[in-house]
Scaffold this motif. Structure first.
Motif, PDB file in Angstrom:
ATOM      1  N   ALA A  29       0.831  -1.201   0.000  1.00  0.00           N
ATOM      2  CA  ALA A  29       0.000   0.000   0.000  1.00  0.00           C
ATOM      3  C   ALA A  29       0.867   1.253   0.000  1.00  0.00           C
ATOM      4  O   ALA A  29       0.531   2.256  -0.646  1.00  0.00           O
ATOM      5  CB  ALA A  29      -0.927  -0.004   1.217  1.00  0.00           C
ATOM      6  N   VAL A  30       1.993   1.200   0.693  1.00  0.00           N
ATOM      7  CA  VAL A  30       2.902   2.343   0.751  1.00  0.00           C
ATOM      8  C   VAL A  30       3.603   2.537  -0.590  1.00  0.00           C
ATOM      9  O   VAL A  30       3.612   3.638  -1.150  1.00  0.00           O
ATOM     10  CB  VAL A  30       3.936   2.159   1.881  1.00  0.00           C
ATOM     11  N   THR A  31       4.201   1.482  -1.113  1.00  0.00           N
ATOM     12  CA  THR A  31       4.905   1.599  -2.396  1.00  0.00           C
ATOM     13  C   THR A  31       3.924   1.913  -3.526  1.00  0.00           C
ATOM     14  O   THR A  31       4.269   2.632  -4.456  1.00  0.00           O
ATOM     15  CB  THR A  31       5.672   0.308  -2.707  1.00  0.00           C
ATOM     16  N   GLY A  32       2.718   1.366  -3.420  1.00  0.00           N
ATOM     17  CA  GLY A  32       1.706   1.668  -4.432  1.00  0.00           C
ATOM     18  C   GLY A  32       1.313   3.135  -4.417  1.00  0.00           C
ATOM     19  O   GLY A  32       1.136   3.754  -5.477  1.00  0.00           O
ATOM     20  N   THR A  33       1.178   3.706  -3.223  1.00  0.00           N
ATOM     21  CA  THR A  33       0.838   5.127  -3.114  1.00  0.00           C
ATOM     22  C   THR A  33       1.956   6.004  -3.662  1.00  0.00           C
ATOM     23  O   THR A  33       1.702   6.985  -4.381  1.00  0.00           O
ATOM     24  CB  THR A  33       0.559   5.492  -1.646  1.00  0.00           C
ATOM     25  N   LEU A  34       3.208   5.662  -3.328  1.00  0.00           N
ATOM     26  CA  LEU A  34       4.342   6.408  -3.885  1.00  0.00           C
ATOM     27  C   LEU A  34       4.345   6.326  -5.408  1.00  0.00           C
ATOM     28  O   LEU A  34       4.629   7.326  -6.092  1.00  0.00           O
ATOM     29  CB  LEU A  34       5.653   5.848  -3.327  1.00  0.00           C
TER      30      LEU A  34
END
Length: 282
Positions: free
Chosen positions: A147-152
């Motif tokens: 979710a973090v890498t996807g948001t970035l």
């Protein structure tokens, strides 16, 4: 016996509503329960905005970015006002920033790319600190969360597309609809019909590749490290302790290198993607 064994690898690489901290009452690790807030209801959906372990790590990473930058700037300004060459953290950070700007961002983004330097530098340091926090005892790797890498990756995707719109104007449509101008109409139509979906897919594979590459590299390293340490408890013999510990130390050093490398690659690829979409304007 097998049913009583606990999985201690998965909790270390997944998100939760607890923070680990050192204690010696019940082993070496105690858990602090983070506050739980009432979810926000949007129609039939409930949005949980309670802080989690990875959210706290992201807050810390953002704070470290701000504090490090301000301290380096303060040290740089003090040395400059004294007529001395920068030294220490100011000099080191200045060298890193100049390298990223002059050797990574500007050559790949293209002419008049200074406007994208602040975002890409912020991206690098934010990912770097988030990666390094996972190597600290009792820390957690927020970039090991898809979710973090996807948001970035999504934010970077928006920056890429806005860069294309700004540079190309109405010609931005050519990055979506493939239209070969130097062919006869009879050839243009079938080629457009075939290649336009490929152009659209290519737009979304870029952020997908950014998200998966960072996520997979950060998770895999921690899984290997924890698996090596678990060998000590699996075999239950002190004789085997030196071998897993030595290998784990070597893997930790490699993880330190990977933390810098993945932040660099994410920034480099983002610069390349921005430069590719702006290329048609120059």
């Amino acid at each position: 016996m097998i049913a009583d064994q606990k999985d201690f690898i998965t909790p270390h690489i997944t998100d939760s509503h607890t923070l680990d901290y050192p204690c010696f009452n019940t082993g070496f690790v105690c858990e602090y329960e983070l506050p739980r807030w009432n979810p926000i209801h949007i129609g039939r959906f409930a949005l949980d905005i309670s802080p989690s372990r990875h959210v706290v790590m992201l807050w810390i990473a953002a704070l470290l970015c701000i504090v490090t930058t301000l301290l380096a700037l303060r040290a740089h300004n003090r040395k400059t006002s004294e007529g001395k060459a920068p030294s220490g953290i100011g000099n080191g950070l200045e060298a890193l920033v100049l390298y990223l700007r002059n050797e990574v961002v500007i050559p790949n983004v293209g002419p008049h790319g200074n406007g994208y330097v602040p975002y890409l530098l912020t991206l690098f340091f934010f990912i770097l600190f988030a990666n390094l926090l996972g190597l600290i005892p009792y820390g957690a790797t927020a970039t090991g969360n898809i979710a973090v890498t996807g948001t970035l990756a999504i934010v970077t995707f928006i920056v890429i597309e806005l860069a294309g719109i700004k540079a190309l104007g109405w010609r931005y449509i050519n990055t979506i609809v493939f239209w070969p101008h130097d062919m006869a109409l009879g050839m243009k139509l079938p080629i457009t019909f075939i290649l336009t979906p490929i152009e659209l897919i290519g737009k979304f594979t870029k952020p997908f590749a950014l998200a998966i590459r960072l996520f997979a590299n950060m998770v895999s390293g921690h899984v290997v490290l924890l698996a090596l340490i678990s060998l000590i408890f699996t075999f239950g013999s002190w004789i085997l302790v030196p071998a897993p510990v030595l290998i784990a130390v070597a893997i930790s050093v490699l993880e330190l290198f990977v933390a810098f490398l993945q932040a660099f690659i994410f920034t480099l690829l983002s610069s390349v993607f921005i430069g590719l979409i702006r290329e048609g304007a120059h």
